[in-house]
Every structure is written in C-alpha cells, then in structure tokens.
Design a protein around this motif. Structure first.
Motif, short mmCIF file in Angstrom:
data_model
loop_
_atom_site.label_atom_id
_atom_site.label_comp_id
_atom_site.label_asym_id
_atom_site.label_seq_id
_atom_site.Cartn_x
_atom_site.Cartn_y
_atom_site.Cartn_z
N CYS A 118 -39.27 -7.14 4.08
CA CYS A 118 -38.82 -6.10 3.13
C CYS A 118 -37.79 -6.68 2.17
O CYS A 118 -37.81 -6.37 0.97
N ARG A 119 -36.90 -7.52 2.67
CA ARG A 119 -35.87 -8.14 1.81
C ARG A 119 -36.52 -8.97 0.70
O ARG A 119 -36.13 -8.90 -0.46
N HIS A 120 -37.52 -9.77 1.08
CA HIS A 120 -38.20 -10.62 0.11
C HIS A 120 -38.89 -9.77 -0.96
O HIS A 120 -38.82 -10.08 -2.16
N ALA A 121 -39.57 -8.71 -0.54
CA ALA A 121 -40.29 -7.85 -1.49
C ALA A 121 -39.31 -7.14 -2.41
O ALA A 121 -39.55 -7.01 -3.61
N ALA A 122 -38.19 -6.67 -1.84
CA ALA A 122 -37.18 -5.97 -2.65
C ALA A 122 -36.55 -6.92 -3.66
O ALA A 122 -36.32 -6.55 -4.82
N ALA A 123 -36.26 -8.14 -3.24
CA ALA A 123 -35.66 -9.13 -4.13
C ALA A 123 -36.57 -9.45 -5.30
O ALA A 123 -36.12 -9.74 -6.41
N ALA A 124 -37.88 -9.40 -5.05
CA ALA A 124 -38.86 -9.69 -6.10
C ALA A 124 -39.25 -8.44 -6.88
O ALA A 124 -40.09 -8.51 -7.79
N THR A 125 -38.62 -7.30 -6.55
CA THR A 125 -38.98 -6.01 -7.14
C THR A 125 -40.49 -5.78 -7.06
O THR A 125 -41.14 -5.32 -8.01
N ASP A 126 -41.04 -6.13 -5.91
CA ASP A 126 -42.48 -6.00 -5.65
C ASP A 126 -42.71 -4.67 -4.94
O ASP A 126 -42.65 -4.59 -3.71
N HIS A 127 -42.95 -3.62 -5.72
CA HIS A 127 -43.08 -2.28 -5.13
C HIS A 127 -44.25 -2.18 -4.15
O HIS A 127 -44.12 -1.60 -3.07
N ASP A 128 -45.40 -2.74 -4.54
CA ASP A 128 -46.56 -2.68 -3.65
C ASP A 128 -46.33 -3.50 -2.39
O ASP A 128 -46.66 -3.07 -1.28
#
Length: 227
Positions: A118-128
């Motif tokens: 989740c941290r990685h996705a949030a850092a990349a602003t990757d909503h999907d």
C-alpha cells in the motif's frame, strides 16, 4: 495499476473494473441496458469475459440481471449506501477486535506485506494499484480474526461495497489518509490493544462528516436516488 498486480488479474476482472468505472462515473446511468455484444465489440473481447464481468458486477449490486432484459445498471439509493457502510464498519471493527486477541506471527507478516505494498502504491499515486493492495490488506485483517463466519460476512459485504470503496480512494488526499489509518490499525494489532483495533478498523470504513460530503460530491453526477 502496477505490473505485479496486473499479472494476477483476470481479463474478466479488468473488464469489470472498466465497466464499473463507467457506472460510478455516470457514463452509464441507472436503467441502462448492458448488451454483451456491444460491450464485447467496445472492449475487443469475446462475450464470455463480458458475461463474467457482468456477473461480478451483479454480485456487488451495481448491475441487475433480469429475465428477458439481460443486464442493466442498478439504481442504488444513497441512504442504502450509507447503511451498508455502517454495517461494514461494524464488521471490520469486530474483525479488528478479534484479530488483536488472536493475531499470529503469520498474520502480522501478511499485514506488514500488504501494508508495504500500500505504501508503494500511495507513493506512486497509483489509485488502481492501491485499490488492489488495500483489498489485500483488509482480507489479511479478516483472516487474522480467525472466525470463519465473520470472514465470510466481511468478504460478502466487501464485495457489495467494492465500487464505492474504490471511488473513495479518488477523493483528494484519501490515499495518504487511508495509508495512515492502515498503519494505526496494524500498530494496535501488534500491541494487542483490542479497543483501539476495533475503533480504528471501524472508523477506517464508516463514512461520516467530511468523508460523507466528499463521497456524495464525487458520485453526485452518477444518478443515485435520494432513498
């Protein structure tokens, strides 16, 4: 969406997400007939994965399958939606409380792994990408309760609310807030603080105050009924 998540997602699920986005964004309004042939041509696939996608959407309540009419976009009342979030909050709160009492080293490892993703996705602003890792986090929480019946109920309600939980993640600043809430839940579980785990898990799901206003504003053009 990240490549790792992409490789494990079926064509039917990807199509479900695409059609789901059209529904919750208002491109497909309540009552619209979802013709399998038309959708298959639009997405360049056969009717089989389209049928699979529509069945998944029917399970979440976004689509109704009617005799002789086929699939149509369902109408969901806002009051009903809020009620479902209230029930989901109570179920997640119960899962948090039980997990704090029963959590194992394997449960903690699964939660930590999902939290890091989740941290990685949030850092990349990757909503999907965050959407799928968020789902994995919640499944790990349910499993940590070690209550089979509760896990079944949480999973069933989670399926019903998938589209709206996904939509919430697109509200401004929600990714960072969601991640911080995940971190708080995991800290409470590791401390075996049952009260905090229950309160944080429930609050993470229940929509009220500003979160309610934000969600209503986001779906305001979709054609939801007032009741």
């Amino acid at each position: 969406m990240n490549t790792q998540a992409d490789s494990s997602i079926s064509t039917g699920t990807r199509l479900r997400d695409a059609i789901e986005n059209e529904i919750v964004s208002g491109a497909l309004l309540p009552g619209t007939r979802l013709d399998e042939t038309v959708l298959a041509e639009r997405y360049g696939v056969s009717r089989t994965p389209i049928r699979e996608a529509l069945m998944q959407l029917a399970n979440s309540g976004l689509v109704e399958i009617r005799p002789r009419r086929g699939a149509i976009v369902a109408e969901v009342g806002l009051d009903r939606l809020v009620e479902m979030f209230e029930v989901m909050g109570e179920l997640e709160g119960m899962a948090g409380r039980l997990a704090a009492r029963r959590i194992t080293a394997a449960d903690i490892a699964a939660l930590d792994e999902a939290l890091e993703a989740c941290r990685h996705a949030a850092a990349a602003t990757d909503h999907d990408g965050y959407y799928y890792e968020n789902e994995r986090f919640h499944f790990a929480l349910y499993n940590a309760s070690h209550n089979g019946f509760l896990i079944e109920q949480c999973m069933a309600m989670n399926r019903r609310l998938k589209p709206y939980r996904r939509l919430q993640l697109r509200v401004r600043n929600r990714l960072g807030t969601s991640l911080a809430e995940h971190e708080g839940i995991v800290a409470a579980l590791k401390a075996q603080d049952t009260d905090a785990a229950e309160r944080l898990a429930r609050g993470h799901v229940v929509i009220q105050g500003e979160r309610f206003s934000d969600l209503i504003a986001t779906i305001g053009k979709v054609g939801f009924a007032a009741a």
